[in-house]
Design a protein around this motif. Structure first.
Motif, PDB file in Angstrom:
ATOM      1  N   UNK A  20       0.838  -1.202   0.000  1.00  0.00           N
ATOM      2  CA  UNK A  20       0.000   0.000   0.000  1.00  0.00           C
ATOM      3  C   UNK A  20       0.873   1.252   0.000  1.00  0.00           C
ATOM      4  N   UNK A  21       1.960   1.229   0.759  1.00  0.00           N
ATOM      5  CA  UNK A  21       2.870   2.373   0.767  1.00  0.00           C
ATOM      6  C   UNK A  21       3.529   2.540  -0.596  1.00  0.00           C
ATOM      7  N   UNK A  22       3.958   1.431  -1.196  1.00  0.00           N
ATOM      8  CA  UNK A  22       4.566   1.485  -2.524  1.00  0.00           C
ATOM      9  C   UNK A  22       3.582   2.043  -3.541  1.00  0.00           C
ATOM     10  N   UNK A  23       2.342   1.573  -3.494  1.00  0.00           N
ATOM     11  CA  UNK A  23       1.309   2.076  -4.411  1.00  0.00           C
ATOM     12  C   UNK A  23       1.079   3.565  -4.188  1.00  0.00           C
ATOM     13  N   UNK A  24       1.049   3.976  -2.939  1.00  0.00           N
ATOM     14  CA  UNK A  24       0.851   5.383  -2.600  1.00  0.00           C
ATOM     15  C   UNK A  24       1.978   6.247  -3.159  1.00  0.00           C
ATOM     16  N   UNK A  25       3.206   5.771  -3.043  1.00  0.00           N
ATOM     17  CA  UNK A  25       4.355   6.517  -3.572  1.00  0.00           C
ATOM     18  C   UNK A  25       4.261   6.652  -5.102  1.00  0.00           C
ATOM     19  N   UNK A  26       3.845   5.583  -5.752  1.00  0.00           N
ATOM     20  CA  UNK A  26       3.731   5.616  -7.215  1.00  0.00           C
ATOM     21  C   UNK A  26       2.588   6.525  -7.664  1.00  0.00           C
ATOM     22  N   UNK A  27       1.502   6.522  -6.904  1.00  0.00           N
ATOM     23  CA  UNK A  27       0.402   7.451  -7.194  1.00  0.00           C
ATOM     24  C   UNK A  27       0.879   8.894  -7.072  1.00  0.00           C
ATOM     25  N   UNK A  28       1.705   9.152  -6.063  1.00  0.00           N
ATOM     26  CA  UNK A  28       2.235  10.497  -5.847  1.00  0.00           C
ATOM     27  C   UNK A  28       3.147  10.927  -6.985  1.00  0.00           C
ATOM     28  N   UNK A  29       3.756   9.947  -7.666  1.00  0.00           N
ATOM     29  CA  UNK A  29       4.617  10.252  -8.817  1.00  0.00           C
ATOM     30  C   UNK A  29       3.810  10.483 -10.090  1.00  0.00           C
ATOM     31  N   UNK A  30       2.490  10.286  -9.994  1.00  0.00           N
ATOM     32  CA  UNK A  30       1.618  10.547 -11.135  1.00  0.00           C
ATOM     33  C   UNK A  30       1.329   9.345 -12.013  1.00  0.00           C
ATOM     34  N   UNK A  31       1.713   8.149 -11.564  1.00  0.00           N
ATOM     35  CA  UNK A  31       1.463   6.954 -12.362  1.00  0.00           C
ATOM     36  C   UNK A  31      -0.006   6.550 -12.283  1.00  0.00           C
ATOM     37  N   UNK A  32      -0.529   6.029 -13.398  1.00  0.00           N
ATOM     38  CA  UNK A  32      -1.903   5.542 -13.388  1.00  0.00           C
ATOM     39  C   UNK A  32      -1.924   4.055 -13.011  1.00  0.00           C
ATOM     40  N   UNK A  33      -3.141   3.490 -12.950  1.00  0.00           N
ATOM     41  CA  UNK A  33      -3.271   2.099 -12.502  1.00  0.00           C
ATOM     42  C   UNK A  33      -2.467   1.131 -13.354  1.00  0.00           C
ATOM     43  N   UNK A  34      -2.525   1.305 -14.658  1.00  0.00           N
ATOM     44  CA  UNK A  34      -1.829   0.393 -15.564  1.00  0.00           C
ATOM     45  C   UNK A  34      -0.316   0.497 -15.378  1.00  0.00           C
ATOM     46  N   UNK A  35       0.184   1.699 -15.229  1.00  0.00           N
ATOM     47  CA  UNK A  35       1.624   1.892 -15.049  1.00  0.00           C
ATOM     48  C   UNK A  35       2.099   1.316 -13.711  1.00  0.00           C
ATOM     49  N   UNK A  36       1.270   1.472 -12.669  1.00  0.00           N
ATOM     50  CA  UNK A  36       1.610   0.907 -11.364  1.00  0.00           C
ATOM     51  C   UNK A  36       1.613  -0.619 -11.440  1.00  0.00           C
ATOM     52  N   UNK A  37       0.626  -1.171 -12.120  1.00  0.00           N
ATOM     53  CA  UNK A  37       0.544  -2.625 -12.272  1.00  0.00           C
ATOM     54  C   UNK A  37       1.782  -3.168 -12.981  1.00  0.00           C
ATOM     55  N   UNK A  38       2.209  -2.483 -14.034  1.00  0.00           N
ATOM     56  CA  UNK A  38       3.396  -2.911 -14.780  1.00  0.00           C
ATOM     57  C   UNK A  38       4.657  -2.789 -13.933  1.00  0.00           C
ATOM     58  N   UNK A  39       4.733  -1.725 -13.127  1.00  0.00           N
ATOM     59  CA  UNK A  39       5.912  -1.504 -12.286  1.00  0.00           C
ATOM     60  C   UNK A  39       6.040  -2.565 -11.201  1.00  0.00           C
ATOM     61  N   UNK A  40       4.914  -2.917 -10.573  1.00  0.00           N
ATOM     62  CA  UNK A  40       4.926  -3.862  -9.459  1.00  0.00           C
ATOM     63  C   UNK A  40       4.694  -5.310  -9.888  1.00  0.00           C
ATOM     64  N   UNK A  41       4.479  -5.500 -11.194  1.00  0.00           N
ATOM     65  CA  UNK A  41       4.229  -6.838 -11.733  1.00  0.00           C
ATOM     66  C   UNK A  41       3.023  -7.494 -11.072  1.00  0.00           C
ATOM     67  N   UNK A  42       1.967  -6.689 -10.936  1.00  0.00           N
ATOM     68  CA  UNK A  42       0.710  -7.196 -10.385  1.00  0.00           C
ATOM     69  C   UNK A  42      -0.414  -6.830 -11.347  1.00  0.00           C
ATOM     70  N   UNK A  43      -1.622  -7.294 -11.077  1.00  0.00           N
ATOM     71  CA  UNK A  43      -2.730  -7.040 -11.988  1.00  0.00           C
ATOM     72  C   UNK A  43      -3.306  -5.637 -11.782  1.00  0.00           C
ATOM     73  N   UNK A  44      -3.934  -5.153 -12.821  1.00  0.00           N
ATOM     74  CA  UNK A  44      -4.626  -3.868 -12.769  1.00  0.00           C
ATOM     75  C   UNK A  44      -5.684  -3.880 -11.672  1.00  0.00           C
TER      76      UNK A  44
END
Length: 207
Positions: free
Chosen positions: A151-175
């Motif tokens: 959740x913290x990692x996702x929060x940090x990526x959201x703060x960087x402006x990444x969208x759901x798809x970009x976060x999913x690709x970065x963390x190798x998890x599903x949308x």
């Protein structure tokens, strides 16, 4: 003397650390500027120690630390970060870090920390130790302690402006999993607005 990998996305920090460590007789096996490369380098070089920033691209330091612990990497980790120790010192300890230093403190302190860790000790300077002892003795929780590492990692990526798809690709998890994390975060911070979520997290020193 130790065999060390430095992981920080700021080139000047890496240069400064390299000078300090080599002056103390240590060998710098490799350097990385992101979490994915950090894991690869540690797997390849099998260093005695990793100096790890938390705020890294691709895979943040907490996720790297969690990976080390889950996969039984036999490496000591010194966290060197600008993240608030009130929220992260205890979390890093629980995830297996042997030391924690704030970048606001003198980088020369790294030499003492590295010496301590390579001698089998832990190293949490006074500013971090105060928060650490307070949390352990009083069992006090912070907003960060109520969040999972993902959740913290996702929060940090959201703060960087990444969208759901970009976060999913970065963390190798599903949308869909990213969407679940976002819903949990919004609920935990009692807001329905992503901008407000990020702002509250910044005010609390979580990101």
């Amino acid at each position: 003397m130790g065999n060390i990998v430095i992981v920080d996305d700021h080139p000047l920090i890496r240069v400064a650390l390299k000078v300090i460590l080599q002056r103390n007789g240590h060998y710098i096996a490799a350097e990385a500027d992101n979490g994915v490369e950090a894991i690869q380098l540690v797997r390849t070089h099998k260093p005695d120690l990793v100096i790890l920033d938390l705020d890294l691209p691709q895979l943040d330091g907490l996720s790297v630390l969690t990976y080390f612990k889950a996969n039984n990497f036999l490496v000591k980790t010194l966290i060197l970060t600008s993240s608030d120790p009130k929220n992260f010192a205890v979390r890093c300890l629980h995830e297996g870090a042997a030391g924690f230093i704030c970048k606001d403190e003198a980088l020369n302190e790294v030499g003492d920390a590295v010496k301590a860790l390579l001698s089998g000790h832990t190293y949490f300077p006074e500013t971090s130790l105060a928060f650490l002892q307070k949390s352990l003795s009083a069992n006090q929780s912070t907003s960060a302690s109520q969040l999972t590492n993902r959740e913290i990692t996702t929060l940090r990526l959201l703060a960087q402006g990444l969208n759901n798809r970009e976060i999913a690709d970065t963390l190798l998890i599903s949308y869909k999993t990213v969407s679940t994390y976002k819903i949990r975060l919004l609920k935990k911070f009692n807001t329905t607005n992503l901008l407000a979520l990020v702002e509250i997290a910044r005010q609390k020193g979580i990101i």
